[in-house]
Structure formats: C-alpha cells, structure tokens
Write a protein that holds these residues in place. Structure first.
Motif, PDB file in Angstrom:
ATOM      1  N   CYS A   1       0.283  18.824   3.532  1.00 47.09           N
ATOM      2  CA  CYS A   1       1.092  20.016   3.761  1.00 47.09           C
ATOM      3  C   CYS A   1       1.436  20.136   5.253  1.00 47.09           C
TER       4      CYS A   1
ATOM      5  N   CYS B   1       1.707  22.658   6.983  1.00 43.49           N
ATOM      6  CA  CYS B   1       1.027  23.787   7.626  1.00 43.49           C
ATOM      7  C   CYS B   1      -0.288  23.403   8.297  1.00 43.49           C
TER       8      CYS B   1
ATOM      9  N   CYS C   1      -0.794  23.486  -1.850  1.00 47.71           N
ATOM     10  CA  CYS C   1      -0.844  24.449  -0.745  1.00 47.71           C
ATOM     11  C   CYS C   1       0.472  25.225  -0.708  1.00 47.71           C
ATOM     12  N   CYS C   2       1.287  25.002   0.281  1.00 48.48           N
ATOM     13  CA  CYS C   2       2.525  25.763   0.456  1.00 48.48           C
ATOM     14  C   CYS C   2       3.564  25.490  -0.624  1.00 48.48           C
TER      15      CYS C   2
ATOM     16  N   LEU D   1       3.679  28.177  -3.242  1.00 48.71           N
ATOM     17  CA  LEU D   1       4.325  29.410  -2.803  1.00 48.71           C
ATOM     18  C   LEU D   1       5.834  29.236  -2.749  1.00 48.71           C
ATOM     19  N   HIS D   2       6.285  28.080  -2.269  1.00 47.01           N
ATOM     20  CA  HIS D   2       7.721  27.810  -2.237  1.00 47.01           C
ATOM     21  C   HIS D   2       8.304  27.817  -3.650  1.00 47.01           C
TER      22      HIS D   2
ATOM     23  N   ALA E   1       1.530  34.658  -2.342  1.00 47.39           N
ATOM     24  CA  ALA E   1       0.502  34.289  -1.370  1.00 47.39           C
ATOM     25  C   ALA E   1      -0.727  35.161  -1.575  1.00 47.39           C
TER      26      ALA E   1
ATOM     27  N   SER F   1      -1.931  32.799   4.296  1.00 49.58           N
ATOM     28  CA  SER F   1      -1.289  31.846   3.380  1.00 49.58           C
ATOM     29  C   SER F   1       0.230  31.974   3.452  1.00 49.58           C
TER      30      SER F   1
ATOM     31  N   SER G   1       2.906  29.175   4.756  1.00 47.19           N
ATOM     32  CA  SER G   1       4.031  28.739   3.906  1.00 47.19           C
ATOM     33  C   SER G   1       5.360  28.942   4.620  1.00 47.19           C
TER      34      SER G   1
ATOM     35  N   SER H   1       5.772  26.059   7.019  1.00 53.72           N
ATOM     36  CA  SER H   1       6.207  24.883   6.247  1.00 53.72           C
ATOM     37  C   SER H   1       7.675  24.999   5.856  1.00 53.72           C
TER      38      SER H   1
END
Length: 127
Positions: A6, A8, A17-18, A21-22, A27, A32, A36, A39
């Motif tokens: 990631c 981040c 990880c991110c 969320l994307h 989050a 977090s 994101s 990223s």
C-alpha cells in the motif's frame, strides 16, 4: 495492484489496506481515512478525495491532472488523536518531489465523523 504494498506505508497489501476504502468500505478511524487519502493522491483518485472531504470545506476541483504532477515518496504518521466520538486529528509528514526538488508537507489534519463515515475537514500546515 493486488499483492502490491500500500502506498500509505502501512506495510500491508494495497487491497487489504487503502484499496478497501477506495472501493467504498468506511474507514475505521481518522488515521485510516488519512492514509487512504494519501494513497488516493499517489494514485490520482480525485473522486475519492472529494467524496471523503467534508462538504463545508470541499473544493470544487483539486487539479490532480496538473502538469507536472508531484511524485509522492512516503508518508509518516506522527500522531492520531481522538477528541471525541466524532472528531479527531492526525499529524503526518508526506514527502514528495516536484520538478526534481524534494519537499515535505507537515500537517495536522482535522476529521469529523458524519453519518458513520470519517471526513477530512481541513488541516494546519506545520513548519
């Protein structure tokens, strides 16, 4: 991008990880979300950045397609402070290069939780 680290800097795979969320997962906390968003800057995801920006402070556009684009080099989270159930701050340093010159962005960002989702409100640039 599966199995890729990631951007981040969490040390986790992007998808775990991110990337989650994307793809729409909320989050768990302000840190977090901040990770994101970093990223998303690395990947040029303007729609995600705008969607995670508080409506009161959200800009109309971010201009991520401007040339030249920064080359993001790394993120260091200095602190994450929960102020109450719906407010938090995250202090971080993001490093990047622009036109061959290195820069660092040191910011303390404010976040607010609305309708179960953390949103970026604004930030104070630090020296």
């Amino acid at each position: 991008m599966s199995a890729t680290a990631c951007p981040c800097g969490s040390g986790r795979a992007f998808e775990a990880c991110c990337g989650r969320l994307h793809a729409g997962a909320p989050a768990a906390d302000a840190e977090s979300l901040m990770r994101s968003r970093y990223s998303a800057y690395v990947l040029g995801l303007e729609d995600y950045l705008r969607a995670t920006w508080h409506p009161v402070t959200r800009p109309a556009a971010l201009g991520l397609d401007a040339v030249p684009r920064p080359q993001w080099l790394g993120l260091a989270v200095k602190s994450h402070t929960s102020l109450d159930a719906t407010h938090a701050t995250v202090e971080f340093v993001a490093r990047y290069k622009l036109n061959g010159r290195a820069y660092r962005l040191h910011e303390t960002s404010r976040f607010e939780r609305m309708d179960g989702r953390w949103l970026y409100v604004d930030g104070e640039i630090r020296e």
